[in-house]
Write a protein that holds these residues in place. Structure first.
Motif, PDB file in Angstrom:
ATOM      1  N   THR A  48       0.844  -1.551   0.392  1.00 32.07           N
ATOM      2  CA  THR A  48      -0.056   0.263   0.164  1.00 32.07           C
ATOM      3  C   THR A  48       0.969   1.499  -0.104  1.00 32.07           C
ATOM      4  O   THR A  48       0.223   2.459   0.329  1.00 32.07           O
ATOM      5  CB  THR A  48      -0.991   0.005   0.903  1.00 32.07           C
ATOM      6  N   ARG A  49       2.316   0.764  -0.158  1.00 37.64           N
ATOM      7  CA  ARG A  49       3.457   2.084  -0.402  1.00 37.64           C
ATOM      8  C   ARG A  49       2.389   3.580  -0.936  1.00 37.64           C
ATOM      9  O   ARG A  49       2.614   5.098  -0.491  1.00 37.64           O
ATOM     10  CB  ARG A  49       4.819   1.948  -0.124  1.00 37.64           C
ATOM     11  N   ASP A  50       2.794   3.359  -2.174  1.00 40.22           N
ATOM     12  CA  ASP A  50       2.003   4.353  -2.928  1.00 40.22           C
ATOM     13  C   ASP A  50       0.370   5.134  -2.651  1.00 40.22           C
ATOM     14  O   ASP A  50       0.450   6.119  -3.131  1.00 40.22           O
ATOM     15  CB  ASP A  50       2.509   4.041  -4.782  1.00 40.22           C
ATOM     16  N   PHE A 100      -4.772  -3.305  -9.594  1.00 40.93           N
ATOM     17  CA  PHE A 100      -4.518  -2.984  -9.159  1.00 40.93           C
ATOM     18  C   PHE A 100      -6.182  -3.554  -8.090  1.00 40.93           C
ATOM     19  O   PHE A 100      -7.198  -3.973  -8.485  1.00 40.93           O
ATOM     20  CB  PHE A 100      -4.631  -1.351  -8.482  1.00 40.93           C
ATOM     21  N   THR A 168      -7.796   4.253  -5.453  1.00 39.90           N
ATOM     22  CA  THR A 168      -6.668   2.474  -5.566  1.00 39.90           C
ATOM     23  C   THR A 168      -6.490   2.259  -3.569  1.00 39.90           C
ATOM     24  O   THR A 168      -6.209   3.709  -3.001  1.00 39.90           O
ATOM     25  CB  THR A 168      -5.487   3.346  -6.386  1.00 39.90           C
ATOM     26  N   SER A 170      -4.153  -0.288  -3.362  1.00 39.48           N
ATOM     27  CA  SER A 170      -2.587  -1.000  -3.523  1.00 39.48           C
ATOM     28  C   SER A 170      -2.058  -0.583  -4.669  1.00 39.48           C
ATOM     29  O   SER A 170      -2.308  -0.307  -5.270  1.00 39.48           O
ATOM     30  CB  SER A 170      -3.594  -3.017  -3.607  1.00 39.48           C
ATOM     31  N   ARG A 171      -1.639  -1.474  -4.677  1.00 44.07           N
ATOM     32  CA  ARG A 171      -0.649  -1.432  -5.861  1.00 44.07           C
ATOM     33  C   ARG A 171      -0.880  -2.761  -6.532  1.00 44.07           C
ATOM     34  O   ARG A 171      -1.126  -3.494  -6.438  1.00 44.07           O
ATOM     35  CB  ARG A 171       0.856  -1.766  -5.780  1.00 44.07           C
ATOM     36  N   ARG A 172       0.241  -3.150  -8.006  1.00 43.90           N
ATOM     37  CA  ARG A 172      -0.121  -3.556  -8.742  1.00 43.90           C
ATOM     38  C   ARG A 172       0.098  -4.696  -7.709  1.00 43.90           C
ATOM     39  O   ARG A 172       1.153  -5.466  -7.212  1.00 43.90           O
ATOM     40  CB  ARG A 172      -0.174  -2.959  -9.872  1.00 43.90           C
TER      41      ARG A 172
END
Length: 224
Positions: A48-50, A100, A168, A170-172
């Motif tokens: 979840t960083r981005d 995502f 959004t 999550s990341r991919r």
């Protein structure tokens, strides 16, 4: 240099604010770091960083560097909010979108599209044009002709007919990660995304610098 984005974000009293913020690990309203739920065998902070950096939101006008001032932008955003009536947001659902996990509309909303379009066009005088490096990072060679035109005219390719509402989370993810993360996120959110809610505010998010997280600077009430 500071960037500003015009977003939709759940109201503070909406349980989606608490659940979404906890999932991402940060409250954009206060800037507080929040404990995230555990995922078996996976690092939720990395996944979840981005999304955490951008905060819990759906984009109306994508982030841009200011060509004017925050005060001038706020004045025009307030004028837009003053002539816009609150409206119902369609129920949301968790879905896989280009790899995502995100909350999407269950049906298209003309009111939401109109608000987004008004933000993109009506506030564009405050946007500094992207640099050549910023354009190159978007990889225009992979875009359709319409998307390339949007990128050069509006600073972003997913606007107007190319835009879609998404929050959004999550990341991919690859297939194995998706098999773990999606059911965990569905359990975390429960039936909250589908609950009735109204769009009653424009949210101004700010980013102090390239590595800084976005923070919710102001909520401008829709008073039309």
């Amino acid at each position: 240099m500071m960037r500003v984005g015009i977003y939709w974000a759940p109201r503070i009293d909406d349980p989606l604010h608490e659940l979404g913020s906890t999932w991402l690990g940060r409250d954009t309203e206060t800037g507080a770091t929040l404990p995230q739920p555990a995922l078996p065998g996976l690092d939720i902070a990395e996944l979840t960083r981005d999304a955490r950096g951008y905060g819990l939101h759906a984009t109306l006008k994508p982030p841009f560097r200011l060509a004017t001032s925050y005060a001038a932008l706020r004045e025009d955003a307030m004028a837009l909010a003053l002539r816009t009536r609150p409206f119902a947001l369609p129920p949301l659902q968790l879905a896989e979108h280009h790899g995502f996990l995100a909350l999407l509309e269950t049906q298209r909303s003309d009111d939401l599209q109109a608000l987004c379009d008004a933000c993109v066009a009506g506030l564009d005088a405050h946007r500094a044009p992207p640099t050549e490096e910023e354009i190159a990072r978007r990889k225009p060679e992979r875009m359709t002709e319409a998307q390339r035109q949007n990128l050069h005219r509006w600073g972003y390719h997913y606007v107007f007919s190319e835009w879609w509402f998404h929050v959004t989370l999550s990341r991919r993810l690859n297939e194995a990660e998706m098999a773990v993360v999606r059911p965990a996120l569905e359990a975390h959110l429960g039936d909250v995304p589908a609950q009735p809610r109204r769009v009653t505010e424009l949210c101004l998010f700010t980013q102090a610098g390239p590595a800084a997280p976005f923070l919710l600077a102001e909520r401008l009430p829709l008073l039309g």
